[in-house]
Each structure stands twice: as C-alpha cells, then as structure tokens.
Design a protein around this motif. Structure first.
Motif, mmCIF file in Angstrom:
data_model
loop_
_atom_site.group_PDB
_atom_site.id
_atom_site.type_symbol
_atom_site.label_atom_id
_atom_site.label_comp_id
_atom_site.label_asym_id
_atom_site.label_seq_id
_atom_site.Cartn_x
_atom_site.Cartn_y
_atom_site.Cartn_z
ATOM 1 N N LEU A 166 -33.132 14.470 -2.897
ATOM 2 C CA LEU A 166 -32.559 13.915 -1.742
ATOM 3 C C LEU A 166 -31.300 14.734 -1.337
ATOM 4 C CD1 LEU A 166 -31.662 11.449 0.451
ATOM 5 C CD2 LEU A 166 -30.526 10.417 -1.718
ATOM 6 N N ALA A 167 -30.597 15.316 -2.472
ATOM 7 C CA ALA A 167 -29.139 15.736 -2.175
ATOM 8 C C ALA A 167 -28.976 16.764 -3.332
ATOM 9 C CB ALA A 167 -28.085 14.872 -1.905
ATOM 10 N N ASN B 182 -26.221 16.759 -5.084
ATOM 11 C CA ASN B 182 -25.540 15.795 -6.097
ATOM 12 C C ASN B 182 -25.188 14.621 -5.493
ATOM 13 O OD1 ASN B 182 -23.151 16.302 -4.423
ATOM 14 N ND2 ASN B 182 -23.205 18.088 -4.837
ATOM 15 N N LEU B 183 -24.839 13.697 -6.380
ATOM 16 C CA LEU B 183 -24.671 12.390 -6.037
ATOM 17 C C LEU B 183 -23.768 12.079 -4.907
ATOM 18 C CD1 LEU B 183 -24.966 10.192 -9.104
ATOM 19 C CD2 LEU B 183 -26.364 10.696 -7.374
ATOM 20 N N GLU B 184 -22.582 12.777 -4.882
ATOM 21 C CA GLU B 184 -21.529 12.826 -3.626
ATOM 22 C C GLU B 184 -22.305 13.099 -2.475
ATOM 23 O OE1 GLU B 184 -18.297 15.667 -3.743
ATOM 24 O OE2 GLU B 184 -17.705 14.878 -1.832
ATOM 25 N N GLU B 185 -23.165 13.958 -2.395
ATOM 26 C CA GLU B 185 -23.804 14.206 -1.043
ATOM 27 C C GLU B 185 -24.910 13.226 -0.889
ATOM 28 O OE1 GLU B 185 -25.228 18.377 -0.505
ATOM 29 O OE2 GLU B 185 -22.880 18.940 -0.200
ATOM 30 N N GLY B 186 -25.428 12.831 -2.068
ATOM 31 C CA GLY B 186 -26.188 11.590 -1.853
ATOM 32 C C GLY B 186 -25.722 10.332 -1.305
ATOM 33 N N ARG B 187 -24.507 10.287 -1.872
ATOM 34 C CA ARG B 187 -23.937 9.044 -1.046
ATOM 35 C C ARG B 187 -23.558 9.290 0.491
ATOM 36 N NH1 ARG B 187 -21.771 8.545 -6.423
ATOM 37 N NH2 ARG B 187 -20.143 10.169 -5.892
ATOM 38 N N LYS B 188 -23.489 10.532 0.907
ATOM 39 C CA LYS B 188 -23.009 10.765 2.483
ATOM 40 C C LYS B 188 -24.401 10.466 2.956
ATOM 41 C CE LYS B 188 -19.319 14.192 1.652
ATOM 42 N NZ LYS B 188 -19.092 15.477 1.761
ATOM 43 N N MET C 85 -36.101 9.336 5.791
ATOM 44 C CA MET C 85 -36.969 9.205 4.904
ATOM 45 C C MET C 85 -37.001 10.417 3.842
ATOM 46 S SD MET C 85 -40.924 7.877 5.807
ATOM 47 C CE MET C 85 -41.791 8.850 4.559
ATOM 48 N N VAL C 86 -37.085 9.927 2.606
ATOM 49 C CA VAL C 86 -36.971 11.151 1.649
ATOM 50 C C VAL C 86 -38.569 11.382 1.512
ATOM 51 C CG1 VAL C 86 -36.732 11.921 -0.750
ATOM 52 C CG2 VAL C 86 -35.019 10.273 0.408
ATOM 53 N N GLN D 182 -33.740 4.448 -1.729
ATOM 54 C CA GLN D 182 -34.905 4.725 -3.096
ATOM 55 C C GLN D 182 -34.660 6.032 -3.339
ATOM 56 O OE1 GLN D 182 -36.472 2.526 -4.647
ATOM 57 N NE2 GLN D 182 -35.962 0.785 -3.337
ATOM 58 N N GLY D 183 -34.625 6.937 -2.479
ATOM 59 C CA GLY D 183 -34.212 8.434 -3.124
ATOM 60 C C GLY D 183 -32.990 8.657 -3.680
#
Lengths: 356, 356
Positions: free
Chosen positions: B118-119, B121-127, B141-142, B337-338
């Motif tokens: 998805l991203a 790192n997790l920070e960008e994942g949260r964005k 969608m991922v 989910q991603g």
C-alpha cells in the motif's frame, strides 16, 4: 577406561558383557532386547529386575529362551546390583527414577546405560554429570539412540561435502497424534502425569535435539511457546521454538524452527527441511532428498533421493557401549551430551513459560 | 458509491470503465494488462503514463492494438489525471510513489487501484486511510491479487466445513531464490535499494499476510527475526516469525510460523501446511491436499488432492474494482485491509530489530 571392573571382562577375549536389565517395560521389550538379541556373541542378559514380579518373570523367560539357561529376576534393583555376574546395567525405568538407580549402580561398580531423557530435571541432570566425573573407571551412557542412526550420519556427511551450500534455514518437525486408545506410550502415567519436566515434549524433544546438535552444533533458543490440545496426554503436547545453531566443522551456523506436536492428525514423523544457498535437504525418517533448482532453469527442481534404513540406532548404541567398556573410545552418547540435550529442551520450555 | 464521477459512467449501461495506467513497468505489462485484456467488454485503457517516454509509448501501442484506436500517453501523471476521459487509474509505480500519486488521483476525482504494498511506510499508510475516509465518493482499492485467488477461497471453505478439525498449527513458507541474473524483480533498484520499508520481505510479505488474514483472521506476532544472505537483493532477504491467529467464523485461532526467504535453492513457492486435530491441509500454490490418518490404522495416511488453477487473482481484482465502482458492494481489497497487511509485516520486521 579404568582397571577395576574392566579387566575382569576384557571384551577382546570375546567374553560376554553380562548385562542386568532394570525395568522390564516398553523400552526393554520393544527397543533394547531386540538390539541385544542381535549381539548375542558379545552381550548376555544376566539378570532382570522389575517392581512387578510378573513383568520381571516374563522378561527373564524371554532371556531364558534366548540363551538356553535360567536368568535370575528380582523385584528390588539393589539385589540385582549386588550380583557379581552383572558387569553393566541398562536402566530402563520411569525417568524420575534415573538418577537414584544410576547412582546406586555406579556405587555398586556397574557400567550404566540409562534411558533418555537423562534425568527428571536439570538439578538431577547435574548430579548425573557429577557421577560421571566421580567414576572415570565406569562407562556411563545415555540411551539416546538417535546419536547412532545411520540417516543422520549420512546427512551430516552430505552437508559437510557442501551438498546444499551454506545453510539458510532449518525446520525440524516431530509430529504425531498420540492417542491413549492406540498408543501405549500415551497410557504410561509417569509420562502423562509429568513425573519428569515437560512430559512428552521432553521425551520426544531430546531425540530431536540430539539429532540436531549432532548435525548443526549447539542450539541457542531465542523464542519458544508450549501449549496443550489434548490434556489426556499431559500438561503440554506441543512446543514451537526458534533457534540459532552454532555450526560445526564444515557446517555453517543457521537459524531454524523446531516444532514438536503430539496432537496433529494427517502429518506425522520426524522430518527435517534444511534449506541452503545451493540446494535443500529433506530428511524424512530414513529418506534423504536433495532438491536443487537447475541453474539454467531456476524454476525447475532437480531431485535426488536416498534411502538409509536403520534400526533407529539401538544396535549401534549397544556396540558403542561395548566398545567404551573395552576401552576403545569414549562413548558418543555421553552423560554430558545427554545433559546438553535435556538442558536445551528444558530451556525452551522454560522460555515459553511452561517450566515446572 | 457517491454520485459525482460515478453517474457519468454507469456500468449497468454496459459502458466501459475508462482506465488510465500510471506506471508502465513489470506490474502493468505482466500482471495488469493481461487481466484487462480479458475484460474488454467492461474496461478500456484510455491513457498511459510513464516517466520514460519509451515505456509509455510501448504500453500505449499495446493498448492501440487492443482497441484499434490511438491511446494518449504521457510522461507526467498530472496530465493524465487532468483528462476527462479517465474515470479511474491503476497506480503501478515504485512503492514510494504510491501515496503521492494516489492523493493526486483522488483529488482529481479518479477511482484508484494502487499496487501493493500500500505505501512506503506506516505513516504514509495512515495517510492512505485518511484519503479513503475523506473520499467516500471514490473507490480506492489495493491491488492485492491474493485476496481474489480461487485456491484460498476453496481452502477457507474446506477449513470452515471442518475438513481438518481444530487447527493445531499453521506453517506458511514463501521461499525462492531471487537472483539478479535470472529474475527481473531482483534488478529493480527501488526494491533492492529499499525505497520502501523492508524491501523484498515486505513486497512478498504482504501477499502472504493477506492470504493468511483472509484464512485465519488477524495475526499477532510474538517473535521475529530478519536476516540477509545475498546483499545484492537488499538489506534483508529473510524473515522468520511466530504468530497467533485470531480465528474467523468457523476457523479456530492457532499458533503458527511464517517464513519468507528469497535466498533458498531447491525449494520454492508459496506453501502452507495447516495441521489440525482431524487432518492436515497442504496448500501448495494452486493445489490443496488433505491428509488424514486412518482411524483404524493410525500409522496410515489417507490423502485427497484437489487442483484449483487460477490467474493469481488479477482478473477477480479488476472485476471487484468494476463492481465497487458500479456501487454493487465495497471492494474486498480495501485500503483498510492493505493497511493491516502492511502493519502486520512491518510490525514483524520491527520486532526483529530490522525496522528502517
């Protein structure tokens, strides 16, 4: 080996080692006596002991048939140990009796082969080490048959010859479904009742650990879990551990997973998957397979299988006991090795929070 | 789905979804376009973008041949996003660009299918989660194709039906030997250079985790290690983790081991061994085997094999994207989910001390 007991029975003069069997249960009848029967020219059962007179009598009768002479039997092991015609004893008892009976045996001047796990806990294991140190004139051995299995010796040779390159990962599984209805070990109350630390997990665990240590060197456990699915067979029936092996001459250190499980249906047996940079080795009971990706076609596997039938090492174990008593060499399955096996598995159980 | 973009292209009227492809690399050419080609009656590539004009032109030419009309191509994705004839985009870029380009796309009012992980790192994942929350009118969608693979859906059904009883242990391996000489993914510098956390371990890891989470529920990692054998392919090429699964409806929680390794020769592929109290299931790529000990003969295994060929889920992924855009249902492979897949694998890497 020292002189005292030893010179009386010089193996080189083709005399028999006169063996007393203490404990006439499953281990004696199913595992030890069949190996002893194959070594009739070197070893004779000279006395038998079991707390239950019926079992003692039955095993003595088996020895009678074997040698065509009457075999004395006892229900008190100190009587067996007092006999002059017993040079060595096999201690085949519930594990919590190992230390007490072994100590009496060495104090009576007998060589000892004691069933695995070496002792009921590490404290008694250390007392076993002390006995070995205090009695250099006697051979003391742990009946860890896996140390003598041909399949692992062949595997070690193949790994050392670079068959799979540098070891990347080791996965060792010992899996079965042990049900009291179908398995007699699952009905022995000293196992299911944990009269020794870890119960079945330790009972099977020392076999796995001994084979792994022989192949890969000492194991350092970094994470472990234990759990129970079927309380009928004890307080725990599964262990999962991550480890790092120290490596041995010609065999690189590696990370691995150990999984022991007595409550799985569908898969079973002792199976090692050793993954390397130039191939992978699968040891499936007595079969060794080497898998390699073809270098020109990396998606294609080339496979080579070899079959190394063995008797699970029992005969080799007695041969080693005999040769150590003859003074040829120190035994492979020493008390020290048995202690390290026990220390490793009990350390994993303790790390998992399942210590007694 | 919201009204804005959506009503312009009502799928029920058999109009095509006009898809812009951003990124004309391996994922576009090898994975996505073959699936899109099979859905020609529902989806059309309406624009293509790649930083390298040559790659953009090449993919546009492929689309031209497919639809018999000229496909515009760009080297700047903002130009593609500005086009009215692009309803949705597939973001098929190096992972560290996922967030930036996805944000621009949703701000331009486009539905987005973004490649996994998805991203970066997790920070960008949260964005990414925030973008999904802020744009309920768009489908995001991922492109986690494993969520759509037939083999896992069949496996889930079999597990729920009690095919192997209570799950005792899960062992999931994703093993290969990735060499730059023979594997083009091993030559992509944004993977080997870790332009996203975890490199290959994350790249393959999210596939494994998504399949596992779909089958067994969320995973709680209790121990993990990462290491590197071949520095040519990144800072780490192996991960070993122990986990506990939360379980799902009809599927019991269980302990397990996850092993991802890109430097093993001889074994390869995605292989799950699921051990249960009434049998074991082996999922070997597209093959499912159920092994059972015979009840009357516990030493004998009965085995049943089934083969579920699939296209690795790419077609199902696009069908889900289309149906979500039509407003039929929320997509299976949501951003949420991603994010959970990414959070699980990065959590394991961090627990192993290998976090970036």
């Amino acid at each position: 080996m020292g002189p005292a007991n030893h010179e009386e029975h010089d193996m080189s003069q083709a005399q028999h080692l006169r063996l007393g069997i203490i404990g006439a249960g499953i281990a004696a009848n199913d595992l030890h006596v069949p190996a002893i029967e194959k070594l009739q020219d070197k070893i004779r059962i000279s006395a038998v002991c079991n707390r239950s007179p019926e079992k003692a009598r039955r095993l003595a009768a088996r020895a009678d048939r074997l040698y065509g002479q009457e075999t004395p039997w006892f229900t008190d092991y100190t009587e067996l140990l007092a006999r002059e015609d017993v040079d060595a004893v096999a201690v085949l008892l519930p594990v919590d009796l190992n230390y007490r009976v072994t100590r009496s045996a060495v104090e009576a001047g007998k060589h000892v082969l004691v069933e695995k796990p070496l002792a009921a806990n590490l404290e008694e294991g250390r007392k076993m080490l002390k006995l070995e140190e205090d009695h250099p004139e006697l051979v003391m051995m742990v009946a860890e048959n896996f140390r003598y299995r041909r399949v692992y010796r062949e595997a070690a040779g193949m790994l050392k010859s670079g068959a799979i390159g540098e070891i990347q990962h080791i996965r060792w599984d010992f899996i079965m479904q042990m049900l009291p209805e179908t398995n007699k070990y699952a009905r022995t109350s000293w196992r299911t009742g944990h009269s020794f630390a870890g119960g079945f997990v330790t009972d099977g665990g020392v076999h796995v650990i001994s084979a792994m240590r022989d192949l890969f060197g000492d194991l350092s456990i970094s994470a472990a879990e234990v759990w129970s699915t079927n309380p009928e067979i004890g307080k725990m029936d599964a262990l999962l551990a991550q480890f790092t092996s120290s490596g041995r001459e010609g065999i690189s250190p590696a990370r691995g997973t150990l999984h022991i499980n007595y409550s799985v249906n569908g898969l079973k047996g002792m199976r090692a998957v050793i993954m390397g940079t130039r191939g992978s080795m699968i040891i499936d009971d007595v079969d060794i397979s080497i898998l390699k990706n073809s270098e020109s076609m990396p998606d294609e596997s080339l496979s080579e299988h070899r079959h190394f039938p063995d008797d699970k090492g029992y005969r080799g174990e007695y041969e080693d006991f005999l040769s150590a008593i003859s003074g040829t060499a120190a035994p492979v399955s020493s008390i020290t090795q048995g202690y390290k096996d026990l220390e490793t598995i009990l350390g994993a159980i303790e790390l998992a929070g399942g210590g007694s």
